[in-house]
Motif scaffolding. Structure first.
Motif, PDB file in Angstrom:
ATOM      1  N   TYR A  36     -43.978  64.348 -87.968  1.00  0.00           N
ATOM      2  CA  TYR A  36     -44.085  65.329 -86.883  1.00  0.00           C
ATOM      3  C   TYR A  36     -45.049  66.446 -87.268  1.00  0.00           C
ATOM      4  O   TYR A  36     -45.912  66.848 -86.473  1.00  0.00           O
ATOM      5  CB  TYR A  36     -42.699  65.890 -86.574  1.00  0.00           C
ATOM      6  CG  TYR A  36     -42.697  66.998 -85.540  1.00  0.00           C
ATOM      7  CD1 TYR A  36     -42.663  66.696 -84.184  1.00  0.00           C
ATOM      8  CD2 TYR A  36     -42.732  68.346 -85.919  1.00  0.00           C
ATOM      9  CE1 TYR A  36     -42.659  67.712 -83.240  1.00  0.00           C
ATOM     10  CE2 TYR A  36     -42.733  69.356 -84.978  1.00  0.00           C
ATOM     11  CZ  TYR A  36     -42.698  69.032 -83.630  1.00  0.00           C
ATOM     12  OH  TYR A  36     -42.708  70.031 -82.696  1.00  0.00           O
ATOM     13  N   PHE A  37     -44.938  66.954 -88.496  1.00  0.00           N
ATOM     14  CA  PHE A  37     -45.805  68.046 -88.930  1.00  0.00           C
ATOM     15  C   PHE A  37     -47.207  67.558 -89.287  1.00  0.00           C
ATOM     16  O   PHE A  37     -48.160  68.338 -89.222  1.00  0.00           O
ATOM     17  CB  PHE A  37     -45.171  68.777 -90.113  1.00  0.00           C
ATOM     18  CG  PHE A  37     -43.926  69.528 -89.746  1.00  0.00           C
ATOM     19  CD1 PHE A  37     -43.994  70.641 -88.928  1.00  0.00           C
ATOM     20  CD2 PHE A  37     -42.693  69.104 -90.183  1.00  0.00           C
ATOM     21  CE1 PHE A  37     -42.860  71.335 -88.568  1.00  0.00           C
ATOM     22  CE2 PHE A  37     -41.542  69.786 -89.825  1.00  0.00           C
ATOM     23  CZ  PHE A  37     -41.618  70.899 -89.011  1.00  0.00           C
ATOM     24  N   ASP A  66     -38.641  58.609 -91.190  1.00  0.00           N
ATOM     25  CA  ASP A  66     -37.235  58.942 -91.342  1.00  0.00           C
ATOM     26  C   ASP A  66     -36.446  58.267 -90.229  1.00  0.00           C
ATOM     27  O   ASP A  66     -36.597  58.601 -89.055  1.00  0.00           O
ATOM     28  CB  ASP A  66     -37.073  60.464 -91.281  1.00  0.00           C
ATOM     29  CG  ASP A  66     -35.667  60.919 -91.585  1.00  0.00           C
ATOM     30  OD1 ASP A  66     -34.745  60.094 -91.537  1.00  0.00           O
ATOM     31  OD2 ASP A  66     -35.498  62.120 -91.866  1.00  0.00           O
ATOM     32  N   VAL A  67     -35.615  57.314 -90.573  1.00  0.00           N
ATOM     33  CA  VAL A  67     -34.889  56.551 -89.564  1.00  0.00           C
ATOM     34  C   VAL A  67     -33.953  57.435 -88.746  1.00  0.00           C
ATOM     35  O   VAL A  67     -33.632  57.118 -87.600  1.00  0.00           O
ATOM     36  CB  VAL A  67     -34.109  55.390 -90.233  1.00  0.00           C
ATOM     37  CG1 VAL A  67     -32.888  55.908 -90.981  1.00  0.00           C
ATOM     38  CG2 VAL A  67     -33.714  54.339 -89.214  1.00  0.00           C
ATOM     39  N   GLN A  68     -33.539  58.576 -89.305  1.00  0.00           N
ATOM     40  CA  GLN A  68     -32.651  59.482 -88.588  1.00  0.00           C
ATOM     41  C   GLN A  68     -33.388  60.520 -87.759  1.00  0.00           C
ATOM     42  O   GLN A  68     -32.964  60.852 -86.653  1.00  0.00           O
ATOM     43  CB  GLN A  68     -31.749  60.232 -89.591  1.00  0.00           C
ATOM     44  CG  GLN A  68     -30.621  59.433 -90.173  1.00  0.00           C
ATOM     45  CD  GLN A  68     -29.591  60.333 -90.818  1.00  0.00           C
ATOM     46  OE1 GLN A  68     -29.128  61.281 -90.215  1.00  0.00           O
ATOM     47  NE2 GLN A  68     -29.236  60.027 -92.054  1.00  0.00           N
ATOM     48  N   MET A  69     -34.481  61.066 -88.305  1.00  0.00           N
ATOM     49  CA  MET A  69     -35.073  62.267 -87.712  1.00  0.00           C
ATOM     50  C   MET A  69     -36.538  62.101 -87.319  1.00  0.00           C
ATOM     51  O   MET A  69     -37.271  63.077 -87.226  1.00  0.00           O
ATOM     52  CB  MET A  69     -34.927  63.439 -88.687  1.00  0.00           C
ATOM     53  CG  MET A  69     -33.494  63.739 -89.064  1.00  0.00           C
ATOM     54  SD  MET A  69     -33.341  65.108 -90.243  1.00  0.00           S
ATOM     55  CE  MET A  69     -31.560  65.181 -90.469  1.00  0.00           C
ATOM     56  N   HIS A 104     -34.392  67.845 -83.268  1.00  0.00           N
ATOM     57  CA  HIS A 104     -34.915  69.120 -83.767  1.00  0.00           C
ATOM     58  C   HIS A 104     -34.548  69.357 -85.228  1.00  0.00           C
ATOM     59  O   HIS A 104     -34.229  70.482 -85.625  1.00  0.00           O
ATOM     60  CB  HIS A 104     -34.413  70.270 -82.901  1.00  0.00           C
ATOM     61  CG  HIS A 104     -34.941  70.226 -81.504  1.00  0.00           C
ATOM     62  ND1 HIS A 104     -34.403  70.945 -80.472  1.00  0.00           N
ATOM     63  CD2 HIS A 104     -35.968  69.528 -80.956  1.00  0.00           C
ATOM     64  CE1 HIS A 104     -35.066  70.706 -79.350  1.00  0.00           C
ATOM     65  NE2 HIS A 104     -36.022  69.837 -79.623  1.00  0.00           N
ATOM     66  N   SER A 105     -34.587  68.324 -86.021  1.00  0.00           N
ATOM     67  CA  SER A 105     -34.364  68.421 -87.471  1.00  0.00           C
ATOM     68  C   SER A 105     -35.353  67.493 -88.164  1.00  0.00           C
ATOM     69  O   SER A 105     -35.602  66.381 -87.688  1.00  0.00           O
ATOM     70  CB  SER A 105     -32.935  68.008 -87.841  1.00  0.00           C
ATOM     71  OG  SER A 105     -31.982  68.831 -87.213  1.00  0.00           O
ATOM     72  N   LYS A 106     -35.919  67.961 -89.285  1.00  0.00           N
ATOM     73  CA  LYS A 106     -36.904  67.168 -90.020  1.00  0.00           C
ATOM     74  C   LYS A 106     -36.633  67.304 -91.521  1.00  0.00           C
ATOM     75  O   LYS A 106     -36.295  68.382 -92.007  1.00  0.00           O
ATOM     76  CB  LYS A 106     -38.330  67.637 -89.684  1.00  0.00           C
ATOM     77  CG  LYS A 106     -38.709  67.441 -88.219  1.00  0.00           C
ATOM     78  CD  LYS A 106     -38.863  65.970 -87.881  1.00  0.00           C
ATOM     79  CE  LYS A 106     -39.111  65.752 -86.388  1.00  0.00           C
ATOM     80  NZ  LYS A 106     -37.881  65.691 -85.611  1.00  0.00           N
ATOM     81  N   ARG A 107     -36.809  66.166 -92.246  1.00  0.00           N
ATOM     82  CA  ARG A 107     -36.539  66.159 -93.687  1.00  0.00           C
ATOM     83  C   ARG A 107     -37.827  66.074 -94.504  1.00  0.00           C
ATOM     84  O   ARG A 107     -38.620  65.137 -94.334  1.00  0.00           O
ATOM     85  CB  ARG A 107     -35.622  64.983 -94.049  1.00  0.00           C
ATOM     86  CG  ARG A 107     -34.206  65.138 -93.537  1.00  0.00           C
ATOM     87  CD  ARG A 107     -33.257  64.132 -94.150  1.00  0.00           C
ATOM     88  NE  ARG A 107     -33.387  62.816 -93.572  1.00  0.00           N
ATOM     89  CZ  ARG A 107     -32.550  61.798 -93.831  1.00  0.00           C
ATOM     90  NH1 ARG A 107     -31.544  61.974 -94.677  1.00  0.00           N
ATOM     91  NH2 ARG A 107     -32.726  60.632 -93.261  1.00  0.00           N
ATOM     92  N   LEU A 140     -32.818  56.821 -79.875  1.00  0.00           N
ATOM     93  CA  LEU A 140     -33.716  57.957 -80.066  1.00  0.00           C
ATOM     94  C   LEU A 140     -35.055  57.534 -80.648  1.00  0.00           C
ATOM     95  O   LEU A 140     -36.101  58.094 -80.298  1.00  0.00           O
ATOM     96  CB  LEU A 140     -33.050  59.001 -80.971  1.00  0.00           C
ATOM     97  CG  LEU A 140     -31.803  59.680 -80.385  1.00  0.00           C
ATOM     98  CD1 LEU A 140     -31.145  60.587 -81.415  1.00  0.00           C
ATOM     99  CD2 LEU A 140     -32.153  60.472 -79.135  1.00  0.00           C
ATOM    100  N   ASN A 141     -35.065  56.540 -81.544  1.00  0.00           N
ATOM    101  CA  ASN A 141     -36.319  56.069 -82.131  1.00  0.00           C
ATOM    102  C   ASN A 141     -37.169  55.295 -81.139  1.00  0.00           C
ATOM    103  O   ASN A 141     -38.397  55.297 -81.230  1.00  0.00           O
ATOM    104  CB  ASN A 141     -36.039  55.196 -83.356  1.00  0.00           C
ATOM    105  CG  ASN A 141     -35.909  55.986 -84.632  1.00  0.00           C
ATOM    106  OD1 ASN A 141     -36.896  56.414 -85.224  1.00  0.00           O
ATOM    107  ND2 ASN A 141     -34.676  56.207 -85.060  1.00  0.00           N
TER     108      ASN A 141
END
Length: 778
Positions: free
Chosen positions: A144-145, A176-179, A185-188, A247-248
């Motif tokens: 995303y970034f 990231d399979v989750q985010m 609205h969360s990123k690792r 979501l993905n």
């Protein structure tokens, strides 16, 4: 002989054949591309979930975690294969700098979590879909970034706070399979464990993701109930495997389905296109067909002679369209390949699109054969006697005009012809409706997503500014401090605070499950409810669409929740749409409880003369822990990638639709002029000039176009809204109302069609000057 006939026909109608070939190829191309994206998305997502070993159930928790309790629960539960507790170090955006100067700031919606690589599942992957392995001083940044900040490998990220500073180098980007999706609205960020410990000692707040792998995914619902019924950490949302997949896939899935729907409409027009050409050919060759029948040539052989060209043309065009889709599918899958990656190529990636192309070809052939059945009604006597296909029992007196016409005679003749022979013009009318639909629906959908009103489909009240306070050790104090400032701010017109907390709800099976409820006064910034209204009393609650559906609760039904270990019966007063938090939320007018708060939100409007951007900056500086965003920025950060993809696809669709309009208008006028050859010659013989006849036929076309635009607009705002609502229902929004830009929908689109059709009609009716009594008799 058939080959020579096809060769002569192609040479005679070169441009028409090229356009028809291009059109059928385009139909096959889009059908193949749509199914290609769906298969690629399915395969790539399965590969991502397999390589990352995606967790089946994740419970987020803000607060302390006793690992031995989780381990004991997992070891004694028959459904658990493996468990892990992932520490997430949340660092404020104001402490993060890209390339030394570009700070994320408070107006970023994203939560920035710094983590280390997990040990066995929920693995974080790089762009090659390999497990990320870092050394000290290195970092892997969310995709995303990479897009938002235009980051490249080798760039530097600085994390600093009050004399502390850590510089790390970007060596990978994270899948990231989750985010992954922007709607989350969360990123690792992935760092080395020594760097994480250093960061943890100097800044940030720790949260936890309690993750489980199950022995069988079929037991997911039962396991969720067991976990939520146990006294285990649950101060945060619970997310499962199925929601990760939705979501993905939602962004690229919507694009794939839209392309596929467009291909269906284009196939419909392809069928009409073939019909027009065949009817026009029958009109031109009516006498020749009669001669063939008089000579004793069978009806089957005559159909074969006229149909073989379109069979060969369609087959060749379908093959070219299929091959082209294999080369150009990256145009539609670029975003998907970046975020999800590509799976090993399977045979299904070639076979399924090929099957879709074969279906397109067979559909065109079936309708072609149906059109050729009109040969059954042609007799040798009628063909040789009249030389044209006439509608039985229908005669027109072209001089039967009113003595006093309130308008131009050519306009009157055009209107009278369209009304008296509407069956003839009906196909063109349907095509214009479809073409209008193909432009207006995507344009309206794009404008709706970009509109401030779209925020209400996300379960968020429409306001000038939104302030979010996430869980910290001193969240209540931060909230009270911010409320004092807002109450004293003379620039604020009105505001409404709310707090989201975790409760227990009694589901249909009588089991307790975690339930996220937002409490506050929801009459200050009201949502648009599908049914009912906002909750007002302390025993009233509103449910999101998905919660209402899963709990089987509608307006007026009772719902039991547990507050302070006591059951409380709530009355469902409203059902609203929400695409956030998995679409599973609720709103109630309960008192605030700081002890159970997960996060706080404040919505506010400023007075008309106040600059919203400046006010956002002011509140951002007041409390660094808060995320302050204006409405437009909130939408851009959430749906930015989707909007960019839609813009590209809409441009592509407009170009295709204009091409379709040109083609169909040309073919229709060619057929109509051939059909009306004798009538045109008669009118010219009684004094109508070729210019008069051109004006009449152009007027007829524009009359049908005007009717088609009106019909297309109505269908777009009814059926089109329904189709979009079906797509969004998977995200939690069951009903969408288009936000229409009247200039685009009612001025630009009709004007564009008018200009294109006028030019095409002017060129197409030029053959009228060749039609006279002399030429018709010869």
């Amino acid at each position: 002989m058939l080959f020579n006939m096809m060769k002569k026909d192609v040479q005679k109608n070169k441009m028409l054949t090229i356009i028809l070939f291009t059109f059928i190829m385009l139909s096959a191309f889009l059908a193949s591309s749509g199914t290609n994206i769906i298969v690629e998305l399915t395969n790539s997502m399965n590969a991502l979930f397999t390589k990352s070993n995606a967790p089946h159930f994740v419970q987020m928790h803000a607060g302390e975690v006793k690992e031995e309790e989780i381990t004991h629960f997992a070891n004694n539960h028959p459904f658990v294969k493996e468990e892990q507790i992932v520490e997430l170090l949340q660092i404020d955006g104001t402490n993060i700098y890209f390339n030394g100067s570009n700070r994320l700031g408070n107006n970023s919606l994203m939560d920035h979590y710094f983590v280390v690589q997990n040990r066995s599942f929920d693995l974080l992957l790089n762009l090659e879909s390999e497990v990320i392995d870092l050394s000290k001083g290195e970092i892997a940044v969310p995709l995303y970034f990479k897009q938002q900040e235009n980051l490249e490998l080798g760039d530097t990220i600085t994390i600093s706070n009050q004399g502390f500073q850590l510089d790390v180098t970007i060596v990978d980007f994270v899948r990231d399979v989750q985010m992954n999706p922007s709607i989350i609205h969360s990123k690792r960020f992935v760092v080395h464990h020594e760097d994480l410990n250093l960061l943890k000692a100097n800044l940030g707040e720790s949260e936890y993701a309690i993750e489980f792998l199950l022995t069988d995914l079929k037991n997911l619902d039962a396991f969720r109930n067991d976990y939520q019924s146990a006294s285990l950490p649950a101060k945060g949302p619970a997310i499962d495997y199925h929601l990760f997949k939705v979501l993905n896939g939602i962004t690229d899935g919507i694009v794939a389905v839209v392309i596929f729907l467009v291909s269906i409409f284009i196939i419909m027009i392809a069928v009409l296109c073939i019909r027009y050409v065949l009817l026009a050919t029958m009109e031109e060759d009516f006498k020749e067909i009669g001669v063939l029948k008089a000579l004793g040539i069978s009806l089957f052989d005559i159909k074969k002679m006229y149909g073989m060209k379109y069979i060969v043309l369609s087959a060749f065009a379908a093959i070219v369209g299929y091959v082209a889709s294999l080369f150009f599918h990256q145009l539609f899958t670029k975003n998907m390949m970046l975020y999800i990656g590509t799976a090993p190529k399977s045979i299904s990636l070639q076979i399924v699109p090929l099957i879709s192309v074969m279906i397109v070809f067979l559909l065109i052939m079936c309708f072609c054969m149906l059109t050729l059945r009109k040969f059954n009604h042609i007799t040798a006597v009628n063909a040789l006697r009249s030389g044209t296909v006439r509608e039985a029992g229908r005669r027109q007196n072209i001089l039967a005009l009113h003595n006093r016409l309130p308008f131009n005679i050519h306009f009157h003749l055009a209107c009278k012809d369209v009304l008296s022979r509407f069956n003839t013009y009906c196909l063109l009318f349907v095509v214009f409706i479809i073409c209008t639909f193909l432009i207006i629906v995507p344009v309206n959908f794009l404008h709706t997503i970009q509109s401030p009103n779209f925020i209400q489909y996300m379960g968020v009240e429409k306001s000038d500014i939104r302030i979010d306070l996430q869980q910290t050790d001193h969240i209540a104090q931060d909230f009270n401090h911010l409320m004092e400032k807002i109450e004293q701010d003379e620039d604020v017109d009105k505001f409404s605070p709310s707090v989201t907390s975790q409760y227990k709800v009694i589901n249909n099976e009588g089991n307790e499950e975690n339930f996220v409820i937002e409490t506050g006064d929801f009459t200050v910034f009201p949502l648009e409810y599908l049914h009912g209204h906002a909750p007002k009393g302390e025993n009233e609650i509103a449910l999101s669409y998905l919660n209402s559906k899963e709990l089987e609760k509608n307006v007026g039904d009772e719902l039991t929740i547990i507050i302070d270990n006591k059951e409380k019966t709530m009355i469902v007063r409203g059902v609203y749409q929400d695409v956030t938090n998995g679409g599973r939320t609720a709103k109630a007018a309960l008192p605030f409880n700081d002890n159970t708060a997960l996060w706080y939100e404040i919505s506010l409007n400023v007075k008309p003369h106040i600059n919203i951007s400046e006010k956002v900056e002011e509140y951002s500086k007041t409390l660094h822990a808060a995320k302050v965003t204006d409405l437009q920025n909130y939408l851009v950060q959430t749906f930015g990638n989707t909007i960019e993809q839609l813009k590209l696809f809409i441009l592509f669709t407009i170009m295709i639709t204009i091409l379709l309009t040109i083609l169909i208008t040309t073919l229709f006028l060619k057929m109509l002029i051939a059909k009306d050859g004798t009538r045109i010659a008669m009118m010219r013989s009684i004094g109508f000039s070729s210019k008069n006849m051109k004006v009449q036929y152009m007027t007829k076309t524009l009359i049908v176009l005007s009717m088609g635009i009106v019909g297309g607009t109505v269908v777009s705002n009814t059926v089109g809204q329904g189709l979009v609502s079906v797509l969004l229902s998977f995200m939690g929004a069951s009903k969408m109302k288009f936000v229409i830009d009247p200039v685009q929908a009612y001025v630009i689109v009709p004007l564009l069609f008018m200009i294109v059709v006028s030019i095409v009609a002017f060129v197409s009716v030029s053959s009228i000057k060749k039609l006279t009594i002399v030429t018709m008799n010869s």
